[in-house]
Scaffold this motif. Structure first.
Motif, PDB file in Angstrom:
ATOM      1  N   LEU A  51      60.210 -11.886  23.144  1.00  0.00           N
ATOM      2  CA  LEU A  51      59.081 -12.151  23.529  1.00  0.00           C
ATOM      3  C   LEU A  51      58.612 -10.671  24.140  1.00  0.00           C
ATOM      4  N   VAL A  52      59.616 -10.077  24.931  1.00  0.00           N
ATOM      5  CA  VAL A  52      59.624  -8.957  25.696  1.00  0.00           C
ATOM      6  C   VAL A  52      59.369  -7.952  24.564  1.00  0.00           C
ATOM      7  N   ASP A  53      60.300  -7.765  23.512  1.00  0.00           N
ATOM      8  CA  ASP A  53      60.140  -6.929  22.341  1.00  0.00           C
ATOM      9  C   ASP A  53      58.702  -6.628  21.741  1.00  0.00           C
ATOM     10  N   TRP A  54      58.215  -7.996  21.445  1.00  0.00           N
ATOM     11  CA  TRP A  54      56.894  -8.085  20.937  1.00  0.00           C
ATOM     12  C   TRP A  54      55.802  -7.571  21.556  1.00  0.00           C
ATOM     13  N   THR A  55      55.975  -7.811  23.082  1.00  0.00           N
ATOM     14  CA  THR A  55      55.151  -7.268  23.898  1.00  0.00           C
ATOM     15  C   THR A  55      55.122  -5.722  23.949  1.00  0.00           C
ATOM     16  N   ARG A  56      56.198  -5.075  24.022  1.00  0.00           N
ATOM     17  CA  ARG A  56      56.305  -3.586  23.941  1.00  0.00           C
ATOM     18  C   ARG A  56      55.928  -3.099  22.800  1.00  0.00           C
ATOM     19  N   THR A  57      56.220  -3.586  21.478  1.00  0.00           N
ATOM     20  CA  THR A  57      55.774  -3.134  20.267  1.00  0.00           C
ATOM     21  C   THR A  57      54.059  -3.172  20.009  1.00  0.00           C
ATOM     22  N   LEU A  58      53.342  -4.346  20.346  1.00  0.00           N
ATOM     23  CA  LEU A  58      52.017  -4.300  20.077  1.00  0.00           C
ATOM     24  C   LEU A  58      51.149  -3.699  21.317  1.00  0.00           C
ATOM     25  N   PHE A  59      51.600  -3.779  22.304  1.00  0.00           N
ATOM     26  CA  PHE A  59      50.973  -3.211  23.801  1.00  0.00           C
ATOM     27  C   PHE A  59      51.691  -2.252  24.524  1.00  0.00           C
ATOM     28  N   PRO A  60      52.055  -1.142  23.728  1.00  0.00           N
ATOM     29  CA  PRO A  60      52.970   0.032  24.249  1.00  0.00           C
ATOM     30  C   PRO A  60      52.606   0.569  25.720  1.00  0.00           C
TER      31      PRO A  60
END
Length: 412
Positions: free
Chosen positions: A339-348
């Motif tokens: 969930l954290v990685d997804w957030t960082r990838t799509l919303f840098p």
């Protein structure tokens, strides 16, 4: 005045209490926690999503689950340890694949009615729960996923939902903060998001002002239902059973989430709910870059099985995963990290320095429909088993069960 006991003060219990109060009932709520909305109604994905009404009963879900079974960070995780309840539930889940189309359309209809009622309640009492009416955008990375979603969209539209396909360019117009390329998507402008915890706590206070009695920190020890009344024995959590107080009423409604199965068994009813664990993170948007870089439109990433909601200026909720692991509510790092990685990838631009993880147990029936209606014994009713759509459906199911109780009449 007819008197009804409601077991559970989550979203289904509190909306049920409200519906009964509106119909002139005296209402008593019994809740094992100190406050309302402390379990599944605490930190879910936030979506009021008729667009997510597709039931899971299909072979594609089964095949995906089998391919993910050894991946600890997979969107769907099945603990293979032996459990009669788990495997009997899964067998019944498979038996309901034939009802996929019918149950999906029925769920859409229920979701649309619930959304109308929830917004009426929010307007009537001016409840502040970070409501966003910007719609929900489903995104797909490849043609196969998009085309399959098109078939689902036909079902959702049969249920009355206004939802249409969008191109990658239109996706960027709808939500400019997205930092990825997509094959296409589907947009439902009428869907909404909000903070389930804030809504439920506010509505509980309103119910209390309208005369509802709340018994918090109470464990239900026993229930008796005869032809004349219903009695529930409840004691303070951790206290000796000998200290239990007996509450007597005309009716009782079970809105106890995953505990509804055990309570139902005491009353001779089979309520085959299984606890399906979900996770969420609340990303605190503590700086202007994060606030500007987080999406305002609610999202559903079908490949990652992740949903999002913007909760006011400074919070971003990201939720997902389904874990079949009994009543274990441990928060696992390997389930939170995606969930954290997804957030960082799509919303840098969004800082993830302050992230609050949470897990909750979705009370799921094998056919993915909530259990609403009478039990075997007089005066016993159920409004439970809403799975991942409790926030979306509760304001409709509470009306249904309240109407059933009124139609039955208070027994002599």
């Amino acid at each position: 005045m007819p008197h009804t006991i409601v077991l559970g003060a989550g979203i289904t219990g509190v909306t049920t209490a409200h519906s009964l109060l509106k119909r002139g009932h005296q209402v008593t709520l019994v809740e094992k926690h100190r406050y309302p909305a402390m379990e599944t109604s605490f930190a879910n994905g936030g979506q009021l999503s008729a667009s997510n009404a597709e039931v899971w009963n299909q072979w594609q879900t089964v095949w995906k689950g089998l391919t993910w079974v050894l991946k600890r960070d997979a969107p769907l995780l099945l603990n293979l340890s032996p459990s009669w309840h788990k495997y009997s539930w899964l067998f019944e889940f498979l038996n309901n694949i034939s009802g996929y189309r019918r149950n999906t359309i029925a769920t859409v209809d229920l979701a649309l009615r619930a959304r109308t009622k929830l917004l009426e309640i929010a307007d009537e009492y001016e409840i502040d729960f970070d409501l966003e009416r910007r719609g929900i955008l489903h995104v797909y990375y490849d043609r196969a996923g998009f085309e399959r979603a098109g078939a689902v969209n036909n079902l959702l539209r049969q249920g009355g939902l206004d939802r249409w396909p969008v191109t990658n360019e239109e996706i960027r117009t709808i939500e400019p903060a997205l930092g990825a390329e997509f094959y296409g998507g589907f947009y439902t402008p009428s869907d909404a998001t909000g903070d389930i915890h804030k809504f439920t706590r506010s509505l509980a206070k309103i119910c209390e002002r309208q005369g509802a009695r709340f018994y918090f920190d109470r464990a239900v020890i026993d229930i008796e239902a005869s032809g004349r009344s219903v009695k529930a024995s409840a004691s303070a959590v951790g206290a000796p059973h000998s200290t239990a107080e007996v509450l007597e009423a005309d009716n009782i409604v079970i809105c106890a989430g995953v505990a509804s199965r055990t309570i139902g068994a005491r009353l001779g009813d089979r309520v085959n709910i299984y606890p399906v664990k979900g996770y969420s993170i609340t990303v605190h948007l503590d700086d202007q870059d994060s606030q500007g870089g987080a999406p305002e439109v609610s999202l559903l990433d079908d490949r990652a099985k992740i949903v999002t909601s913007r909760l006011g200026l400074d919070r971003f909720r990201v939720a997902g995963t389904a874990e079949f692991n009994g009543t274990n509510k441990d928060i696992r790092t390997d389930r939170i990290k995606p969930l954290v990685d997804w957030t960082r990838t799509l919303f840098p631009s969004v800082a993830t320095a302050r992230v609050v993880p949470w897990s909750g147990l979705r009370p799921m029936m094998p056919n993915m429909l909530p259990k609403i209606g009478r039990g075997k014994r007089p005066g016993v009713y159920y409004n439970t088993g809403h799975g991942h759509l409790g926030w979306t459906l509760s304001c409709a199911t509470s009306e249904i069960v309240a109407d059933l109780i009124v139609a039955s009449g208070a027994r002599p």
